[in-house]
Design a protein around this motif. Structure first.
Motif, PDB file in Angstrom:
ATOM      1  N   LYS A 121      44.980 -49.844   0.426  1.00 21.65           N
ATOM      2  CA  LYS A 121      43.591 -49.453   0.577  1.00 21.65           C
ATOM      3  C   LYS A 121      42.815 -50.525   1.345  1.00 21.65           C
ATOM      4  N   SER A 122      41.901 -50.087   2.213  1.00 20.60           N
ATOM      5  CA  SER A 122      41.152 -51.027   3.023  1.00 20.60           C
ATOM      6  C   SER A 122      40.283 -51.944   2.175  1.00 20.60           C
ATOM      7  N   LYS A 123      39.920 -51.499   0.983  1.00 18.10           N
ATOM      8  CA  LYS A 123      39.077 -52.327   0.125  1.00 18.10           C
ATOM      9  C   LYS A 123      39.782 -53.625  -0.281  1.00 18.10           C
ATOM     10  N   ASP A 124      41.121 -53.639  -0.179  1.00 16.40           N
ATOM     11  CA  ASP A 124      41.842 -54.861  -0.498  1.00 16.40           C
ATOM     12  C   ASP A 124      41.527 -55.971   0.504  1.00 16.40           C
ATOM     13  N   PHE A 125      41.121 -55.544   1.738  1.00 16.02           N
ATOM     14  CA  PHE A 125      40.765 -56.498   2.782  1.00 16.02           C
ATOM     15  C   PHE A 125      39.246 -56.685   2.749  1.00 16.02           C
ATOM     16  N   GLU A 126      38.800 -57.627   1.959  1.00 15.38           N
ATOM     17  CA  GLU A 126      37.369 -57.814   1.769  1.00 15.38           C
ATOM     18  C   GLU A 126      36.729 -58.385   3.030  1.00 15.38           C
ATOM     19  N   THR A 127      35.598 -57.827   3.435  1.00 17.02           N
ATOM     20  CA  THR A 127      34.891 -58.277   4.635  1.00 17.02           C
ATOM     21  C   THR A 127      34.511 -59.752   4.508  1.00 17.02           C
ATOM     22  N   ASP A 128      34.633 -60.459   5.661  1.00 17.27           N
ATOM     23  CA  ASP A 128      34.313 -61.886   5.757  1.00 17.27           C
ATOM     24  C   ASP A 128      35.259 -62.768   4.950  1.00 17.27           C
ATOM     25  N   THR A 129      36.402 -62.190   4.599  1.00 15.58           N
ATOM     26  CA  THR A 129      37.419 -62.977   3.899  1.00 15.58           C
ATOM     27  C   THR A 129      38.524 -63.364   4.879  1.00 15.58           C
ATOM     28  N   PHE A 130      38.961 -64.594   4.780  1.00 17.05           N
ATOM     29  CA  PHE A 130      40.064 -65.064   5.608  1.00 17.05           C
ATOM     30  C   PHE A 130      41.368 -64.590   4.976  1.00 17.05           C
ATOM     31  N   VAL A 131      42.244 -63.932   5.760  1.00 20.96           N
ATOM     32  CA  VAL A 131      43.446 -63.317   5.195  1.00 20.96           C
ATOM     33  C   VAL A 131      44.696 -63.750   5.939  1.00 20.96           C
ATOM     34  N   VAL A 132      45.804 -63.686   5.223  1.00 20.71           N
ATOM     35  CA  VAL A 132      47.144 -63.853   5.791  1.00 20.71           C
ATOM     36  C   VAL A 132      47.821 -62.500   5.666  1.00 20.71           C
ATOM     37  N   PHE A 133      48.380 -61.987   6.767  1.00 16.53           N
ATOM     38  CA  PHE A 133      48.926 -60.639   6.733  1.00 16.53           C
ATOM     39  C   PHE A 133      50.200 -60.546   7.556  1.00 16.53           C
ATOM     40  N   GLU A 134      50.951 -59.469   7.322  1.00 16.51           N
ATOM     41  CA  GLU A 134      52.175 -59.159   8.061  1.00 16.51           C
ATOM     42  C   GLU A 134      51.974 -57.870   8.840  1.00 16.51           C
ATOM     43  N   GLU A 135      52.585 -57.810  10.009  1.00 16.79           N
ATOM     44  CA  GLU A 135      52.529 -56.596  10.821  1.00 16.79           C
ATOM     45  C   GLU A 135      53.951 -56.094  11.046  1.00 16.79           C
TER      46      GLU A 135
END
Length: 660
Positions: free
Chosen positions: A428-442
């Motif tokens: 869910k997109s809500k897991d990616f909180e706005t203005d939060t720095f994230v580490v992700f995989e593509e």
């Protein structure tokens, strides 16, 4: 080998000649004894038999004439017609074993006794039996020491003839059971030798096949491929020759289409040249680099791949592992869109002698064709996705970083914008909180998965604050266990905070080697061992505290200590030389002038509480001695006038903070 086998067979047949019954019979005097395995093995092969009464009689002896016959028959030795050479005085042509004894003598299997006799009916001793067998096998010629019987017994032991034979009295008569054991040892040794020879032969054949595979193909880049006069032709970069294409990856040219042939343009191919043209047996695509291993570290000869396999390229194990592989170095380039092209190919030959390795090179091992490809032209942080290079963290985790700009959802899919790129998300997109720095995989389809979210509120939690300066920290970085995090995704996050204390993430930078990262006083370090992420927050102060995204330092949150008493007058009476009896009990007698105000020595009895001695009359109450009249109240002696109240000259007051 045939000669050796013949000896074994005839020796055991000689035992069987003593007497014979059914070869499959079990012998009650052998079962459960040390002779059991040997006799059972030999009888199952119909090599030895027992006596008519059903016993094997392992303790009975063997004569010298009998063993001579067994050896001669095993070697098919011929006796000489020269009677003069035969010197045994106790043997003549009428003896039943004359022809075998003479043949053994003529062929130097036996030499007899010093008195010129052979003593054919004597019981053969262990040392005599071992000596005859060693001579019969042709081992005597290679002996450096021929001291009899010691050297022969030692050789028999080394050959395994004496295994399970417990006697140490080798000049005693050899019994049937021990002879059976010795023959069993010879047969077992021969079987093992045959297995080893077969394995060695198979290994040699395999080696030849592997060498043939490694030598079979030459690698080049196809510059053109087209059809001419019903023939397919190809041309390589740097080669003016056009080659007739006979087959493409095992498919006959007659079954190829021009589309298939043209598809190999600009690709790396492995081909084999014949008198009629070329066969292309291997095609390497840019997308094959998806599975390549990255050299992430190089120190002298030691290389570490992205799969954490470490090799010392100067070691014997490394050289042996790849001695039957051909090595090919491919120089690559990447355009602004991330597309890869193969520019140059160097065939380095077979084995590792002409091969060097560098950081960021990609290694692709093709076991089917016995070739190792080395691709250069990339950085450690580059990731290959179907022929396109994308920016990555440069670790085995293939993580990416970014600030979440916005999220959106549709009825079927969720999307998130990280930086300036919008991705479809697996959760869910809500897991990616706005203005939060994230580490992700593509993944290969461009769908991203959140690995770790770094909100500034994380700084509230259990983080490590660096209290040493960078110069003090370098030795710790290079010598301590912090190196174990070198395989993690590594990043420094730059933060800023405004006058109200609100923290914002301004920038970030990824690192390939932890030793290249700056560790500064006041930085916060978070290590995520579960996901393999190592992050430094930079831009904060050592004594700062983060609370729900708001940042403060100790000076902002610690109240200023109140003085112990409030002066009633602004003027200070003339002090007396000694402390009056009314001086507070807790005041030390000889407190130095640099001691914070409120405890000076020699305070007059009439001086208001906490006022130091010798303070000028115009000095504000609670000001220490020798402090200028303009010094703020409670400031210690010798402190400049601009020093904040309650700050000591050399020692920070409890609860205060210095933001310089």
């Amino acid at each position: 080998m045939k000669k050796f086998l013949a000896i074994v067979i005839v020796l055991v047949l000689g035992l069987a000649a003593f007497s014979s019954i059914n070869a499959a019979q079990q012998f009650p005097d052998v079962t459960g004894t040390k002779y059991d395995s040997a006799v059972s093995k030999l009888t199952s092969l119909e090599i030895v038999n027992g006596f008519p009464d059903g016993y094997f009689k392992p303790e009975e002896s063997v004569t010298r004439a009998q063993i001579a016959k067994m050896i001669v028959e095993s070697l098919k030795l011929q006796k000489s017609n020269d009677i003069a050479l035969f010197q045994f005085t106790d043997i003549n042509s009428s003896h039943w074993a004359y022809q075998w004894i003479k043949a053994a003598f003529d062929n130097k299997v036996i030499v007899g006794y010093p008195d010129g006799t052979f003593k054919p009916e004597n019981q053969v001793t262990y040392q005599e039996a071992f000596t005859m067998i060693i001579r019969a096998l042709g081992k005597e010629a290679s002996m450096s020491d021929t001291t009899w019987p010691k050297a022969y017994i030692e050789l028999a032991q080394a050959m395994g003839l004496t295994t399970s034979i417990t006697t140490t009295t080798y000049n005693a008569p050899a019994n049937r059971g021990d002879v059976a054991i010795s023959l069993f040892n010879m047969i077992s040794s021969d079987e093992q030798k045959q297995k080893e020879e077969a394995a060695a032969k198979a290994a040699e054949e395999s080696k030849k096949q592997e060498q043939a595979k490694a030598k079979a193909l030459t690698y080049a880049i196809v510059s053109s491929a087209d059809e001419t006069k019903n023939d397919f032709v190809v041309k390589f970069y740097g080669d003016k020759t056009k080659y007739t294409l006979l087959s493409l990856e095992g498919k006959s040219a007659s079954k190829l289409t021009l589309a298939k042939v043209e598809a190999i343009n600009d690709l790396l191919v492995g081909y084999k040249e014949t008198k009629d043209g070329i066969d292309i047996n291997d095609v390497v695509k840019q997308s094959d680099l998806d599975n390549a291993r990255i050299i992430t570290k190089k120190s002298d000869s030691v290389i570490t791949f992205s799969d954490k396999k470490t090799w010392d390229t100067s070691s014997t194990s490394f050289k042996d592992s790849f001695k039957l592989y051909s090595f090919v170095r491919v120089t690559c380039s990447v355009d602004d869109d991330g597309d890869i092209t193969f520019d140059k190919v160097d065939n380095l030959g077979i084995g590792t002698s002409n091969v060097t390795f560098a950081k960021a090179e990609r290694i692709l091992q093709d076991s089917e064709n016995n070739v190792v490809f080395i691709f250069k032209g990339f950085s450690v942080s580059d990731k290959i996705k179907k022929g396109v290079v994308t920016e990555g963290s440069g670790t085995s985790s293939d993580y990416e970083y970014g600030m979440v700009a916005k999220t959106r959802s549709t009825t079927k899919k969720d999307y998130v914008t990280i930086g300036k790129t919008e991705y479809e998300v697996s959760s869910k997109s809500k897991d990616f909180e706005t203005d939060t720095f994230v580490v992700f995989e593509e993944d290969d389809d461009g769908i991203v998965k959140l690995v770790k979210a770094f909100g500034v509120s994380m700084l509230d939690g259990s983080v490590t604050t660096i209290v040493k300066s960078k110069s003090d920290y370098q030795d710790y970085i290079s010598t301590s266990g912090i190196k174990k995090y070198n395989s993690y995704a590594k990043c420094i996050i730059e933060v800023e905070w405004d006058k109200k204390g609100k923290i914002t993430v301004e920038d970030w930078e990824e690192y390939d080697d932890i030793e290249d990262m700056d560790f500064l006083k006041g930085d916060r370090v978070i290590v995520d061992t579960k996901n393999g992420v190592f992050v430094i927050f930079s831009g904060l102060e050592p004594n700062g505290v983060a609370k729900n995204g708001t940042y403060t330092v100790a000076a902002d949150i610690t109240p200023t200590p109140k003085p112990t008493a409030t002066p009633t007058k602004t003027a200070t009476p003339t002090p007396k030389p000694t402390t009056p009896a009314t001086t507070p009990a807790t005041t030390p007698a000889t407190t130095p002038a640099t001691t914070p105000a409120t405890t000076p020595a020699t305070t007059p009895a009439t001086t208001p509480a906490t006022t130091p001695a010798t303070t000028p009359a115009t000095t504000p109450a609670t000001t220490p001695a020798t402090t200028p009249a303009t010094t703020p109240a409670t400031t210690p002696a010798t402190t400049p006038a601009t020093t904040p109240a309650t700050t000591p000259a050399t020692t920070p007051a409890s609860g205060s903070g210095d933001r310089s």
